[in-house]
Structure formats: C-alpha cells, structure tokens
Design a protein around this motif. Structure first.
Motif, PDB file in Angstrom:
ATOM      1  N   LEU A 108       0.817  -1.389  -0.014  1.00 39.68           N
ATOM      2  CA  LEU A 108       0.061   0.181  -0.019  1.00 39.68           C
ATOM      3  C   LEU A 108       0.930   1.105   0.154  1.00 39.68           C
ATOM      4  O   LEU A 108       0.519   2.222  -0.599  1.00 39.68           O
ATOM      5  CB  LEU A 108      -1.050   0.059   1.209  1.00 39.68           C
ATOM      6  CG  LEU A 108      -2.104  -1.008   1.345  1.00 39.68           C
ATOM      7  CD1 LEU A 108      -2.744  -1.070   2.575  1.00 39.68           C
ATOM      8  CD2 LEU A 108      -3.051  -0.868   0.110  1.00 39.68           C
ATOM      9  N   LEU A 109       2.123   1.219   0.693  1.00 38.35           N
ATOM     10  CA  LEU A 109       3.009   2.357   0.663  1.00 38.35           C
ATOM     11  C   LEU A 109       3.596   2.479  -0.744  1.00 38.35           C
ATOM     12  O   LEU A 109       3.966   3.870  -1.049  1.00 38.35           O
ATOM     13  CB  LEU A 109       3.772   2.308   1.920  1.00 38.35           C
ATOM     14  CG  LEU A 109       3.273   2.691   3.201  1.00 38.35           C
ATOM     15  CD1 LEU A 109       4.568   2.303   4.259  1.00 38.35           C
ATOM     16  CD2 LEU A 109       2.817   3.969   3.292  1.00 38.35           C
ATOM     17  N   THR A 110       4.083   1.561  -1.477  1.00 40.09           N
ATOM     18  CA  THR A 110       5.005   1.661  -2.379  1.00 40.09           C
ATOM     19  C   THR A 110       4.350   2.302  -3.445  1.00 40.09           C
ATOM     20  O   THR A 110       4.844   3.589  -4.263  1.00 40.09           O
ATOM     21  CB  THR A 110       5.322   0.136  -3.090  1.00 40.09           C
ATOM     22  OG1 THR A 110       5.821  -0.488  -2.002  1.00 40.09           O
ATOM     23  CG2 THR A 110       6.108   0.366  -4.357  1.00 40.09           C
ATOM     24  N   PRO A 111       3.057   2.516  -3.933  1.00 39.14           N
ATOM     25  CA  PRO A 111       2.243   3.372  -5.071  1.00 39.14           C
ATOM     26  C   PRO A 111       2.210   4.642  -4.544  1.00 39.14           C
ATOM     27  O   PRO A 111       2.275   5.292  -5.442  1.00 39.14           O
ATOM     28  CB  PRO A 111       0.894   2.642  -5.048  1.00 39.14           C
ATOM     29  CG  PRO A 111       1.012   1.423  -4.486  1.00 39.14           C
ATOM     30  CD  PRO A 111       2.037   1.394  -3.316  1.00 39.14           C
ATOM     31  N   LEU A 112       2.374   5.070  -3.412  1.00 38.59           N
ATOM     32  CA  LEU A 112       2.309   6.504  -2.962  1.00 38.59           C
ATOM     33  C   LEU A 112       3.701   7.286  -3.558  1.00 38.59           C
ATOM     34  O   LEU A 112       3.701   8.336  -3.732  1.00 38.59           O
ATOM     35  CB  LEU A 112       2.205   6.573  -1.533  1.00 38.59           C
ATOM     36  CG  LEU A 112       0.878   6.019  -0.937  1.00 38.59           C
ATOM     37  CD1 LEU A 112       0.950   6.131   0.492  1.00 38.59           C
ATOM     38  CD2 LEU A 112      -0.416   6.845  -1.581  1.00 38.59           C
TER      39      LEU A 112
END
Length: 180
Positions: free
Chosen positions: A146-150
């Motif tokens: 969930l953090l990587t796409p940010l």
C-alpha cells in the motif's frame, strides 16, 4: 557505437537508481520510522523496466537488477533473481491484458508487483530453499504494497527522463507504432 554507449548508459542509470532507492529504503526509512514496514522504493524500477522493455531485454535487466540489489538484502541471490524475473514477467503478462499510459497505472502496478513479489518469494522458498519461510509477515507485506504506490509517481518522470536523455525508444505495443 553511439547506440551501445546510450544503451549502456541507460542500463547503468537504472541500476544506479535502484541502488540509491534501495539504500534509502534500507537505511533512511529506518532512521525516520523505525521498524514500520518501508515501501519497496526499488520496485518501481523493476516495474518500469517490465513495462517499457521487451521481454528479452527485461530478462537480462532483471538479473542485473537482482545482482545489484543483492547487497541490500539478506535474500539468497538466486532466489532474488527468480523472484524479480517472475514479478516482471507477471507485470508484462498483465500489461498484455490491461494497459493504459498514465501514472495511475504505474502506481497500481507498483503496488501489485510489491505484493506479488512477497508471494512469489514465499513460494520460491518452499520450492527451492532448504529453510523456507514458515511465518510470513502478511501484514507487513500488505502495508508495503500500500505504501509503494504512494512513492511511485515521484520516480516515473525521472525514469522517463532517463529514457529521453539516453534516446531509448518505447516498444511498439506502448507507442502504438506499426512495425511490419
């Protein structure tokens, strides 16, 4: 001769980017957030190469990327190579079914690839490693996915710029060009 120099420069810049992003993930993130799962900052490099390179070129690049990243992880190098290759080929397969040229697609695929990376690594350890993963950290995998796409949209223009300065052309399926 210029063509090979540009290709070598392109490859070297992407490997350098992956190393810098992995260094940021493994050291800088820990200084700021402690043991909270870090985004896979190097994963957008793998995703970009899978999306914008031919399959044969990607196979070579994924192995080079795994060799470059071997010092930033405790994963055995062979398992890292297999997992990176499997993730990239999955991205390329997904691209043949669903693709749109926007940063949101790059973000989505970066998150998908991060989660799939952990799943493939878990499977590969059970198939090939004498000491497989017995207690996966599924919550950390999900948080990382969930953090990587940010962070992925920050890198996409930089990757496009590297391709532009090294005169790397897109594959025909991306640019929509007809090649007989």
């Amino acid at each position: 001769m210029k063509k090979y120099a540009l290709l070598t420069t392109n490859i070297a810049l992407f490997l350098l980017m992956a190393l810098l992003l992995a260094a940021g993930q493994t050291s800088f993130w820990l200084q700021l957030f402690g043991s909270f799962p870090a985004p896979a900052l190097w994963m957008p490099v793998l995703v970009y190469l899978a999306l914008f390179r031919s399959t044969m070129m990607f196979i070579v690049l994924s192995h080079l990327l795994a060799i470059a990243l071997a010092s930033a992880t405790t994963m055995p190098e062979a398992l890292l190579m297999i997992t990176c290759l499997a993730v990239g080929l999955s991205v390329q397969t997904f691209k043949t079914r669903i693709y749109w040229s926007a940063t949101t697609y790059f973000m989505m695929i970066s998150g998908f690839a991060t989660l799939v990376f952990h799943i493939y690594y878990f499977i590969v350890t059970w198939l090939l490693d004498p000491n497989p993963i017995t207690s996966p950290s599924i919550s950390a995998w999900i948080i990382q996915a969930l953090l990587t796409p940010l962070f992925a949209p920050l890198f996409f223009p930089l990757f496009r710029w590297i391709d532009a300065i090294t005169e790397h052309s897109e594959p025909p399926e991306i640019s929509g060009a007809y090649q007989p």
